[in-house]
Design an enzyme around this catalytic site. Structure first.
Site, short mmCIF file in Angstrom:
data_model
loop_
_atom_site.label_atom_id
_atom_site.label_comp_id
_atom_site.label_asym_id
_atom_site.label_seq_id
_atom_site.Cartn_x
_atom_site.Cartn_y
_atom_site.Cartn_z
CG PHE A 12 -33.03 2.95 -132.25
CD1 PHE A 12 -32.76 3.49 -133.50
CD2 PHE A 12 -32.26 1.87 -131.80
CE1 PHE A 12 -31.75 2.95 -134.30
CE2 PHE A 12 -31.24 1.34 -132.59
CZ PHE A 12 -31.01 1.88 -133.84
CG ASP A 32 -43.84 4.62 -127.35
OD1 ASP A 32 -43.55 5.23 -126.31
OD2 ASP A 32 -43.00 4.10 -128.09
CG LEU A 34 -45.06 9.31 -126.10
CD1 LEU A 34 -45.83 10.63 -126.23
CD2 LEU A 34 -44.25 9.08 -127.37
CG ASP A 52 -47.84 0.85 -119.07
OD1 ASP A 52 -46.95 1.57 -118.58
OD2 ASP A 52 -47.76 -0.41 -119.11
CB ALA A 73 -43.17 -1.31 -125.54
CB ALA A 74 -38.33 -3.14 -123.54
CB SER A 116 -35.31 -11.89 -126.83
OG SER A 116 -34.54 -12.32 -125.71
CE1 TYR A 141 -33.71 -4.62 -121.85
CE2 TYR A 141 -31.65 -5.77 -122.27
CZ TYR A 141 -32.78 -5.14 -122.74
OH TYR A 141 -32.99 -5.02 -124.10
CG ASN A 170 -23.95 -4.41 -129.25
OD1 ASN A 170 -23.66 -5.60 -129.07
ND2 ASN A 170 -23.91 -3.53 -128.28
#
Ligand SMILES: NC(=O)c1ccc[n+]([C@@H]2O[C@H](COP(=O)([O-])OP(=O)(O)OC[C@H]3O[C@@H](n4cnc5c(N)ncnc54)[C@H](O)[C@@H]3O)[C@@H](O)[C@H]2O)c1
Length: 317
Positions: A12, A32, A34, A52, A73-74, A116, A141, A170
């Site tokens: 996103f 990525d 995916l 990865d 990436a997370a 973060s 997380y 958010n």
């Protein structure tokens, strides 16, 4: 014109960042796996490497070509981090260390701007939350995100890798997965209201959130690349404006020009009651604040959806 690496560039926030970098004329490499990212999110001008962030050979090959890395990436799911503790830790903390370590191994370390999260604060009732507020992450997380900030200090202090971390609140906008624990509620409400379907509010709807539009986040990520430092600074990315979930529904109704039924259901276990950030440190450092409020962000998001933009157009004429 420069070349950058974006990890999580099919996700996103990462995909919007890629669009902005390419729009500015930069070359973009994307790493990525995916797992949640989608090919259709990615700008065709970006060069995708499916792999990865823990793959040392791959990260070395990519990082040695670029002037900076945006690390997004997370496994961005609190629920998943509770279900698959060790697996999410491998991505969310070990993967971040691998990127810092890869940078440290270069002739000249490249700066790493990383995501973060406000999840580091946990259920801290002291609002608004500043970067000096007590951190009390409640989930694997949140703990991993906090650990990334500490590891960034190691990267700077021991290995001279410049970094900068952003605690996103958010984030919302086009391409967001409706199941996102952050602002998925916005995607869900938008889709349902547009189809004249009822919406469900868990609890009484008075829960407070600090919704920040993805284009503001991208702007700060870009600015952050110029300010990375071996002191490993960390900033909230938030608006400082409180929106209740009930208020979110009302804002949507007023944009679309009609209302749907609201169903109230029991509050979800573990749902944080209030989350509101203080953007003062961000504003001081970057001489800029979030430009979109909830209404403006929602309008832009709805207009970017073909079906919804048609509806809004009809309302306007
Ligand atoms: N969306 C929010 O409101 C929010 C809030 C706080 C923090 N964040 C953080 O911002 C970042 C981006 O979040 P998002 O909402 O865009 O999530 P997202 O799931 O849309 O994007 C994450 C991307 O990382 C990729 N990925 C996951 N594991 C990987 C691995 N091991 N190797 C390579 N790629 C991998 C996924 O395929 C996906 O494309 C994440 O670090 C997230 O924790 C997001």
């Amino acid at each position: 014109m420069a070349k950058y690496l974006v990890t999580g560039g099919c996700g996103f926030i990462g995909s919007h960042l890629c669009d902005a970098l390419i729009h500015q004329g930069h070359d973009v490499l994307v790493l990525d796996n995916l797992s949640t990212g989608k090919l259709e999110n990615l700008n065709p001008s970006a060069q995708l490497y499916v792999g990865d962030i823990n793959d040392k050979m791959l990260t070395k090959m990519l990082m040695s070509q670029v002037v900076g890395c945006f690390h997004l990436a997370a496994i961005a799911s609190v629920v998943r981090s509770n279900e698959a503790w060790g697996e999410t830790h491998m991505t969310n903390q070990s993967g971040t260390i691998n990127l810092f370590e890869t940078s440290a191994g270069l002739v000249k370390p490249v700066p790493v701007i990383y995501a973060s999260s406000a999840a580091v604060y946990g259920d801290n009732a002291a609002m608004p939350l500043t970067e000096r507020s007590v951190v009390r992450p409640l989930t694997a997380y949140g703990v991993d995100k906090l650990a990334c900030e500490l590891q960034a200090q190691v990267a700077g202090r021991i290995h001279k890798v410049p970094t900068l971390g952003f605690r996103f609140f958010n984030v919302f906008g086009p391409r967001q997965d409706p199941s996102s624990p952050y602002s998925g509620v916005i995607s869900i409400f938008s889709n349902r209201v547009a189809q004249h379907q009822n919406i469900t509010i868990y609890g009484d709807g008075s829960q407070i959130r600090d919704f920040v539009y993805v284009q503001d986040v991208v702007r700060f990520l870009l600015l952050g690349m110029q300010q990375a430092d071996i002191k490993a600074p960390v900033f909230n990315i938030c608006t400082g404006k409180a929106s209740s979930i009930k208020g979110l529904a009302q804002t949507l109704f007023s944009i679309l020009g009609y209302e749907v039924e609201i169903i109230y259901a029991a509050k979800k276990a573990g749902d944080i009651q209030h989350s509101l950030g203080d953007p003062s440190r961000l504003v001081q450092q970057f001489q800029s604040c979030a430009e979109y409020d909830l209404g403006q962000g929602l309008l832009e998001m709805l207009q970017s959806s073909h079906a919804l933009s048609h509806h809004i157009y009809q309302q306007a004429v």
